[in-house]
Motif scaffolding. Structure first.
Motif, PDB file in Angstrom:
ATOM      1  N   HIS A  74      -4.685 -11.814  14.626  1.00 28.14           N
ATOM      2  CA  HIS A  74      -5.611 -11.898  13.484  1.00 28.14           C
ATOM      3  C   HIS A  74      -4.964 -12.585  12.280  1.00 28.14           C
ATOM      4  CE1 HIS A  74      -8.979  -9.615  15.131  1.00 28.14           C
ATOM      5  NE2 HIS A  74      -8.065  -8.855  15.724  1.00 28.14           N
ATOM      6  N   SER A  75      -4.586 -13.822  12.461  1.00 30.69           N
ATOM      7  CA  SER A  75      -3.945 -14.564  11.381  1.00 30.69           C
ATOM      8  C   SER A  75      -4.645 -15.901  11.161  1.00 30.69           C
ATOM      9  CB  SER A  75      -2.476 -14.813  11.722  1.00 30.69           C
ATOM     10  OG  SER A  75      -1.875 -15.624  10.726  1.00 30.69           O
ATOM     11  N   THR A  76      -4.688 -16.315   9.919  1.00 35.82           N
ATOM     12  CA  THR A  76      -5.208 -17.643   9.599  1.00 35.82           C
ATOM     13  C   THR A  76      -4.086 -18.651   9.401  1.00 35.82           C
ATOM     14  OG1 THR A  76      -5.269 -17.100   7.244  1.00 35.82           O
ATOM     15  CG2 THR A  76      -7.303 -16.740   8.520  1.00 35.82           C
ATOM     16  N   SER A  77      -2.832 -18.165   9.416  1.00 35.73           N
ATOM     17  CA  SER A  77      -1.737 -19.067   9.059  1.00 35.73           C
ATOM     18  C   SER A  77      -0.623 -19.220  10.096  1.00 35.73           C
ATOM     19  CB  SER A  77      -1.108 -18.620   7.738  1.00 35.73           C
ATOM     20  OG  SER A  77      -0.624 -17.297   7.858  1.00 35.73           O
ATOM     21  N   GLY A  78      -0.373 -18.227  10.948  1.00 36.36           N
ATOM     22  CA  GLY A  78       0.750 -18.345  11.878  1.00 36.36           C
ATOM     23  C   GLY A  78       0.818 -17.192  12.841  1.00 36.36           C
ATOM     24  N   HIS A  79       1.938 -17.090  13.549  1.00 47.31           N
ATOM     25  CA  HIS A  79       2.077 -16.076  14.595  1.00 47.31           C
ATOM     26  C   HIS A  79       2.371 -14.682  14.064  1.00 47.31           C
ATOM     27  CE1 HIS A  79       6.378 -16.485  13.984  1.00 47.31           C
ATOM     28  NE2 HIS A  79       6.376 -17.732  14.447  1.00 47.31           N
ATOM     29  N   GLU A  80       2.859 -14.551  12.857  1.00 46.82           N
ATOM     30  CA  GLU A  80       3.145 -13.253  12.231  1.00 46.82           C
ATOM     31  C   GLU A  80       4.194 -12.449  12.997  1.00 46.82           C
ATOM     32  OE1 GLU A  80       1.870 -13.064   9.294  1.00 46.82           O
ATOM     33  OE2 GLU A  80       0.325 -14.599   9.556  1.00 46.82           O
ATOM     34  N   LEU A  81       5.002 -13.091  13.813  1.00 48.13           N
ATOM     35  CA  LEU A  81       6.060 -12.420  14.564  1.00 48.13           C
ATOM     36  C   LEU A  81       7.297 -12.251  13.701  1.00 48.13           C
ATOM     37  CD1 LEU A  81       5.715 -14.436  17.873  1.00 48.13           C
ATOM     38  CD2 LEU A  81       5.106 -12.033  17.553  1.00 48.13           C
ATOM     39  N   THR A  82       7.914 -11.068  13.790  1.00 45.49           N
ATOM     40  CA  THR A  82       9.153 -10.789  13.065  1.00 45.49           C
ATOM     41  C   THR A  82      10.081  -9.989  13.968  1.00 45.49           C
ATOM     42  OG1 THR A  82       8.265  -8.718  12.166  1.00 45.49           O
ATOM     43  CG2 THR A  82       7.990 -10.716  10.803  1.00 45.49           C
ATOM     44  N   GLY A  83      11.348  -9.931  13.588  1.00 46.73           N
ATOM     45  CA  GLY A  83      12.316  -9.049  14.231  1.00 46.73           C
ATOM     46  C   GLY A  83      12.377  -9.158  15.738  1.00 46.73           C
ATOM     47  N   ASP A  84      12.360  -7.996  16.402  1.00 47.78           N
ATOM     48  CA  ASP A  84      12.461  -7.905  17.855  1.00 47.78           C
ATOM     49  C   ASP A  84      11.274  -8.585  18.544  1.00 47.78           C
ATOM     50  OD1 ASP A  84      13.941  -6.855  20.152  1.00 47.78           O
ATOM     51  OD2 ASP A  84      12.246  -5.491  20.421  1.00 47.78           O
ATOM     52  N   ALA A  85      10.100  -8.534  17.911  1.00 46.47           N
ATOM     53  CA  ALA A  85       8.923  -9.188  18.495  1.00 46.47           C
ATOM     54  C   ALA A  85       9.131 -10.701  18.561  1.00 46.47           C
ATOM     55  CB  ALA A  85       7.668  -8.851  17.687  1.00 46.47           C
ATOM     56  N   LEU A  86       9.664 -11.293  17.522  1.00 43.84           N
ATOM     57  CA  LEU A  86       9.944 -12.727  17.514  1.00 43.84           C
ATOM     58  C   LEU A  86      10.999 -13.077  18.554  1.00 43.84           C
ATOM     59  CD1 LEU A  86       9.564 -15.561  16.366  1.00 43.84           C
ATOM     60  CD2 LEU A  86      11.184 -14.949  14.545  1.00 43.84           C
ATOM     61  N   ASN A  87      12.057 -12.287  18.622  1.00 45.82           N
ATOM     62  CA  ASN A  87      13.100 -12.528  19.632  1.00 45.82           C
ATOM     63  C   ASN A  87      12.544 -12.433  21.043  1.00 45.82           C
ATOM     64  OD1 ASN A  87      15.044 -12.899  17.657  1.00 45.82           O
ATOM     65  ND2 ASN A  87      15.720 -10.770  17.721  1.00 45.82           N
ATOM     66  N   ALA A  88      11.707 -11.433  21.302  1.00 46.32           N
ATOM     67  CA  ALA A  88      11.120 -11.270  22.633  1.00 46.32           C
ATOM     68  C   ALA A  88      10.242 -12.474  22.991  1.00 46.32           C
ATOM     69  CB  ALA A  88      10.314  -9.968  22.708  1.00 46.32           C
ATOM     70  N   ALA A  89       9.443 -12.946  22.040  1.00 39.34           N
ATOM     71  CA  ALA A  89       8.583 -14.103  22.298  1.00 39.34           C
ATOM     72  C   ALA A  89       9.417 -15.336  22.632  1.00 39.34           C
ATOM     73  CB  ALA A  89       7.686 -14.376  21.103  1.00 39.34           C
ATOM     74  N   ARG A  90      10.514 -15.501  21.949  1.00 42.24           N
ATOM     75  CA  ARG A  90      11.367 -16.671  22.170  1.00 42.24           C
ATOM     76  C   ARG A  90      12.164 -16.593  23.470  1.00 42.24           C
ATOM     77  NH1 ARG A  90      13.796 -17.198  16.036  1.00 42.24           N
ATOM     78  NH2 ARG A  90      12.068 -18.457  15.174  1.00 42.24           N
ATOM     79  N   GLU A  91      12.553 -15.386  23.884  1.00 40.71           N
ATOM     80  CA  GLU A  91      13.463 -15.220  25.018  1.00 40.71           C
ATOM     81  C   GLU A  91      12.768 -14.883  26.336  1.00 40.71           C
ATOM     82  OE1 GLU A  91      16.223 -12.257  23.654  1.00 40.71           O
ATOM     83  OE2 GLU A  91      16.881 -13.513  21.972  1.00 40.71           O
ATOM     84  N   ALA A  92      11.498 -14.549  26.301  1.00 45.95           N
ATOM     85  CA  ALA A  92      10.788 -14.103  27.502  1.00 45.95           C
ATOM     86  C   ALA A  92      10.630 -15.226  28.521  1.00 45.95           C
ATOM     87  CB  ALA A  92       9.415 -13.566  27.116  1.00 45.95           C
ATOM     88  N   ASP A  93      10.630 -14.834  29.797  1.00 45.96           N
ATOM     89  CA  ASP A  93      10.310 -15.773  30.872  1.00 45.96           C
ATOM     90  C   ASP A  93       8.838 -16.164  30.812  1.00 45.96           C
ATOM     91  OD1 ASP A  93      12.932 -15.614  32.018  1.00 45.96           O
ATOM     92  OD2 ASP A  93      12.361 -13.663  32.845  1.00 45.96           O
ATOM     93  N   ALA A  94       8.008 -15.240  30.343  1.00 48.43           N
ATOM     94  CA  ALA A  94       6.576 -15.477  30.163  1.00 48.43           C
ATOM     95  C   ALA A  94       6.088 -14.621  29.002  1.00 48.43           C
ATOM     96  CB  ALA A  94       5.801 -15.130  31.426  1.00 48.43           C
ATOM     97  N   VAL A  95       5.144 -15.175  28.240  1.00 44.95           N
ATOM     98  CA  VAL A  95       4.501 -14.438  27.149  1.00 44.95           C
ATOM     99  C   VAL A  95       3.005 -14.447  27.431  1.00 44.95           C
ATOM    100  CG1 VAL A  95       4.019 -14.381  24.670  1.00 44.95           C
ATOM    101  CG2 VAL A  95       6.275 -15.100  25.484  1.00 44.95           C
ATOM    102  N   VAL A  96       2.407 -13.254  27.452  1.00 46.31           N
ATOM    103  CA  VAL A  96       0.958 -13.162  27.584  1.00 46.31           C
ATOM    104  C   VAL A  96       0.393 -12.633  26.266  1.00 46.31           C
ATOM    105  CG1 VAL A  96       0.984 -12.898  30.091  1.00 46.31           C
ATOM    106  CG2 VAL A  96       0.999 -10.878  28.666  1.00 46.31           C
TER     107      VAL A  96
END
Length: 178
Positions: free
Chosen positions: A9-31
């Protein structure tokens, strides 16, 4: 590792921070189970994730809905995931959706409530919302297959967690459909 998100629910970006951002970057797959809301949020996710598998939600702009399916099946790390934003019929409807797609896990969003429900043959998972929890704890999920010494190779064994964006565990996942 599979990282699971919903309801940005963002109009500007992914709003990912901390561990969530790291997980998104390091995952084999993101759903992502939908409700990016804007193309900017979808594109920000795409820029962070090498392998993003999203669906659209009910609050997505028409430009996002035009780019994404309503539902899909993703196979990653030996786990078959049926992905949708929401399904009529609640828990029963979600379980039927998963069974009809021979899924190990059904990922959905919409409620913004981090939830794990184990059934006999499919795991129902809502990661919550990492950015717009609406009275719930903010959340996202990570899943990994669990190795087994069991001779039954047909059973899928999964472990993981629902976490806050900072990495604090909200719920543990230890599931087998044997």
């Amino acid at each position: 590792m599979i990282a699971i998100f919903s309801d940005t629910h963002s109009t500007s970006g992914h709003e990912l921070t901390g561990d969530a951002l790291n997980a998104a970057r390091e995952a084999d797959a993101v759903v992502h189970a939908g409700d990016f809301t804007s193309e900017a949020a979808l594109e920000a996710f795409q820029s962070e994730c090498d392998h993003l598998f999203p669906v659209h939600g009910n609050a997505d702009d028409p430009s996002v809905k035009d780019r994404l399916p309503t539902a899909r099946v993703v196979e990653a790390d030996g786990i078959r995931i049926a992905l949708t934003h929401r399904r009529e019929g609640g828990q029963t409807g979600l379980a039927m959706f998963g069974r009809s797609r021979d899924a190990d896990v059904v990922v959905s969003g919409h409620t913004h409530r981090p939830t794990v429900i184990e059934t006999d043959d499919v795991l129902l998972l809502n990661p919550g919302s990492h950015a717009d929890p609406r009275g719930n704890r903010p959340g996202f999920a990570v899943l990994e297959p669990r190795g087994t010494d069991d001779a039954d190779d047909s059973a899928t064994q999964i472990e993981g967690e629902i976490r806050t964006p900072e990495g604090t565990p909200l719920a543990s996942i230890d599931y087998s459909n044997e």
